[in-house]
Structure formats: structure tokens, C-alpha cells
Design a protein around this motif. Structure first.
Motif: not given
Length: 184
Positions: A65-80
């Protein structure tokens, strides 16, 4: 199934580095203690494989959805939001607004806390806008341009004008008064 717990800012600092000038997150080298033996690889091998592949490489490079995202310890997070937690050592209680509306520009100078209302105000004109100006539309039966602004889910009519530019000027003046630094 319950959500996985949010990672702590201290744990983030063990896993990631952040450059406030470029807005880039990078993976840190990981210690063998973060890995376990499994059927295929020993903890040492898994650690070596991970560090060879990811250490000091860009993190949170996927876009959703236009945002940088990643996954840590089985959970998705928005980079900002991760960046905010890294820099200020706490998860932001509200939204994080990208000042320039560029969702992948995660430079620290482009991020600020915002309420939902403030974040909604800091938007570009809608894609179906035909006047060319935010908050301005044509009223055919009056043959005039109308300027409107929204504040706290309430619409305020600013007036009717002969030109779209006059209506846009009225909108801009009201936006600066009502929305301050969040006015777009």
C-alpha cells in the motif's frame, strides 16, 4: 490465534541500523545465539547462512500500500513505525505522517507524529478532482466555484467564487488557519 507480541525497541536496535539522512534500514549481523539447530542445519550454519545473505543489506524493502514493510519474529511492521521506535526508543502511540506524502521517504526529517485527523489533512487533491485545486469544485446551477474544507469530520463551506483560483486561495487561507503545519 492471538497476535504475536510487538518487538521492543531494544530488540530492534539489536537487529537493525537506521540512517536518518537516507531513511534506510539495514540488517545487522546476527549472533549464533539467535539460531537453533534444526533437521537440516546447525545453529552455526544457519547463522552463517543468514549473515552471508542479509547482514549489512537493506531491510524492509518490500512495498505494501505504498509503504515500506518488513517482517520480524513472525509479525509484519511498517518501516516508518520501526524507525520511530528505533530513534525515540518507544513505539509511537499515534500515526506517523510523511510530511512530503511520499510513503517510502523515511528520512527522519520527513516523519512526524500525527493524529488521524492531522494525517488525513496532509493529503494531495483527490484523483477525481476536476478543478485542479484541493477543496474546490464547480456548482453548475450557480455557475460558480465552491471552496470547502473539512475539520474534525465536519465540512465547512468557505464561499462561492467566480474563478477556481479565487476559491483555491480561500481554501489555502483556511487550511493554514485550521490545520497549521499539516495544511497541504
Amino acid at each position: 490465534m492471538a497476535d504475536k507480541p510487538i518487538i521492543t525497541p531494544a530488540a530492534l536496535r539489536e537487529l537493525l541500523t537506521y540512517d536518518p539522512e537516507t531513511g534506510e534500514l539495514r540488517w545487522k549481523e546476527r549472533h549464533v545465539s539467535l539460531f537453533r539447530d534444526d533437521a537440516r542445519w546447525s545453529a552455526e550454519q544457519s547463522c552463517q547462512r543468514w549473515n552471508t545473505r542479509y547482514a549489512d543489506k537493506p531491510a524492509f524493502t518490500a512495498i505494501s500500500t505504498g509503504y515500506r514493510v518488513g517482517r520480524l519474529r513472525g509479525r509484519n511492521y511498517l518501516a516508518h513505525r520501526v524507525i520511530w521506535a528505533l530513534v525515540y526508543q518507544e513505539w509511537p502511540p499515534e500515526l506517523i505522517d510523511h510530511i512530503d506524502n511520499n510513503r517510502i521517504n523515511n528520512r527522519l526529517s520527513n516523519l512526524r507524529r500525527a493524529s488521524e485527523s492531522q494525517n488525513r489533512v496532509n493529503t494531495h487533491k483527490r484523483s477525481d478532482n476536476s478543478s485542479g485545486y484541493k477543496g474546490v469544485w464547480w456548482k453548475p446551477n450557480s455557475k460558480r466555484w465552491v471552496a470547502e474544507i473539512h475539520m474534525n469530520r465536519t465540512k465547512y463551506r468557505l464561499g462561492m467564487f467566480k474563478t477556481a483560483k479565487e476559491a483555491a486561495d480561500a481554501y489555502c487561507d483556511a487550511a493554514k488557519r485550521l490545520h497549521g503545519e499539516f495544511a497541504k
